[in-house]
Design an enzyme around this catalytic site. Sequence first.
Site, PDB file in Angstrom:
ATOM      1  CE1 TYR A   8     -12.196   1.574   5.491  1.00 54.99           C
ATOM      2  CE2 TYR A   8     -11.003   2.796   6.797  1.00 54.99           C
ATOM      3  CZ  TYR A   8     -11.028   1.975   6.016  1.00 54.99           C
ATOM      4  OH  TYR A   8      -9.789   2.018   5.053  1.00 54.99           O
ATOM      5  CB  CYS A  10      -4.056   3.478  -2.065  1.00 53.52           C
ATOM      6  SG  CYS A  10      -5.330   4.581  -1.046  1.00 53.52           S
ATOM      7  CG  HIS A  65      -7.443   0.872  -1.051  1.00 53.02           C
ATOM      8  ND1 HIS A  65      -6.563   1.268   0.024  1.00 53.02           N
ATOM      9  CD2 HIS A  65      -7.761  -0.287  -0.991  1.00 53.02           C
ATOM     10  CE1 HIS A  65      -6.358   0.122   0.821  1.00 53.02           C
ATOM     11  NE2 HIS A  65      -6.943  -0.679   0.315  1.00 53.02           N
ATOM     12  CG  HIS A 116      -1.782   1.032   1.404  1.00 48.36           C
ATOM     13  ND1 HIS A 116      -1.668   2.209   1.534  1.00 48.36           N
ATOM     14  CD2 HIS A 116      -3.328   0.844   1.010  1.00 48.36           C
ATOM     15  CE1 HIS A 116      -2.757   3.126   1.535  1.00 48.36           C
ATOM     16  NE2 HIS A 116      -3.635   2.039   1.085  1.00 48.36           N
ATOM     17  CG  ASP A 126      -9.791   3.706   0.838  1.00 45.41           C
ATOM     18  OD1 ASP A 126      -9.975   3.125   2.062  1.00 45.41           O
ATOM     19  OD2 ASP A 126      -8.487   4.080   0.438  1.00 45.41           O
ATOM     20  CG  HIS A 127     -11.215   6.361   3.598  1.00 49.32           C
ATOM     21  ND1 HIS A 127     -10.025   7.017   3.730  1.00 49.32           N
ATOM     22  CD2 HIS A 127     -10.925   5.256   4.144  1.00 49.32           C
ATOM     23  CE1 HIS A 127      -9.054   6.365   4.188  1.00 49.32           C
ATOM     24  NE2 HIS A 127      -9.341   5.089   4.334  1.00 49.32           N
TER      25      HIS A 127
END
Length: 393
Positions: free
Chosen positions: A368, A271, A298, A233, A350-351
């Site tokens: 999250y 990501c 992501h 990552h 993601d998020h």
Amino acid sequence: MLETWRWFDRNDSVSLKKVAQAGATGIVSSLNEFAVGEVWPLEEILSKKDFIESAGLRWSVVESLHVHSDIKTRTGNYRELIDNYKQSIKNIGRAGIGIVCYNFMPVVDWTRTNLDYYLENTGSALRFDMVDFVAYDMFVLARENADRSYTEEMGKLARQHFDVMSQEQLKLLESNIISGLPGGEVSYCRESLKQTIAEFICLGEDGLRENLVAFLAEIIPVAEEAGVNLCIHPDDPPFSLFGLPRVVSTQEDVRKILNAVDSPANGLTLCAGSFGARGDNNLVEIVEEVGSKIYFAHLRNVVREANGSFYEAEHLSGDNDMVALIDALLKEEEKRRARGLDLPIPMRPDHGHLLEDEVKMENAKPGYSYLGRLKGLAELRGVIHALSYARKK
Ligand code: DNO
């Protein structure tokens, strides 16, 4: 692409039933109950896997199998820790999970200064404010020689900002930076943070990269044999914090890591939000260059601001062209199919923003919560479907 969802554990405020209702089919999870560095026993992995499968879902990706700090610095009992890491990879492979995400960020995992940044639409987002961060580093943590890590101009801005911050604001800022965000490795107190920074800072970029490559040289053959693809990552944010070295921030960094240990098992987590926080990273070019080694995506967007600050935008708005990125990932999947490989890329929204119904929830994890990610996933799915339809015509 495979639609996945990060689900923490049975205590997650988002149940597996809700995940299934969001339309995801894969789960991204970890064994949080084990301290970083401990071996993950096969039975424990299988037990979590069974639980996930009983909800009609699959455990598609391990995120994260954290790398202990002693491995990153190659000090202490790093030998034993590497052996433990190998054993965990073998067990994960035996359990039939083929993708493992990890990171090599020194000291702190992903970092934000504001976990409640109000947006015009009244939702709230995560934000990294460089002036806040520097004010913390220079005047709260009071790290030795911290001023050398920043320009004089930035030091002045941070000083002015610090001078008008209340004790309460400073306390919140400190807790946001050092308490550890969901899925991160550890949390610190001020003293332990200072000490760990000092241990890492002398490594420098070359030293940290050498340690990463030495780790990969040992781990990758084990992963290959276990049928596991590792995917590193990127640094989040993708630049130095606390004057620490960073080695996974740019396309050039990625190239060095993937070339250093040339194996299909040595891969990348693309990501979008992390790489995309730098205007000089081109997400589509990264996919074009190292696409065959991308095993996990992501999908998240950011609005870049002055001095390296940014906040997390809606998935389809912000400074990264999400449609172009998804298009590039779909092209990569086409190439895999043409080579006879059945290797779709798992992606997770993601998020997400914190939206009205969850604002008062006590255990919603920053980034999250359910609704923001539900919305993000639905938007991303729309893009995937539209692009796939256009391809068939
Ligand atoms: C944040 C996540 C990170 C990530 C780890 C990977 O939302 O992207 O916590 O899981 O850094 O090891």
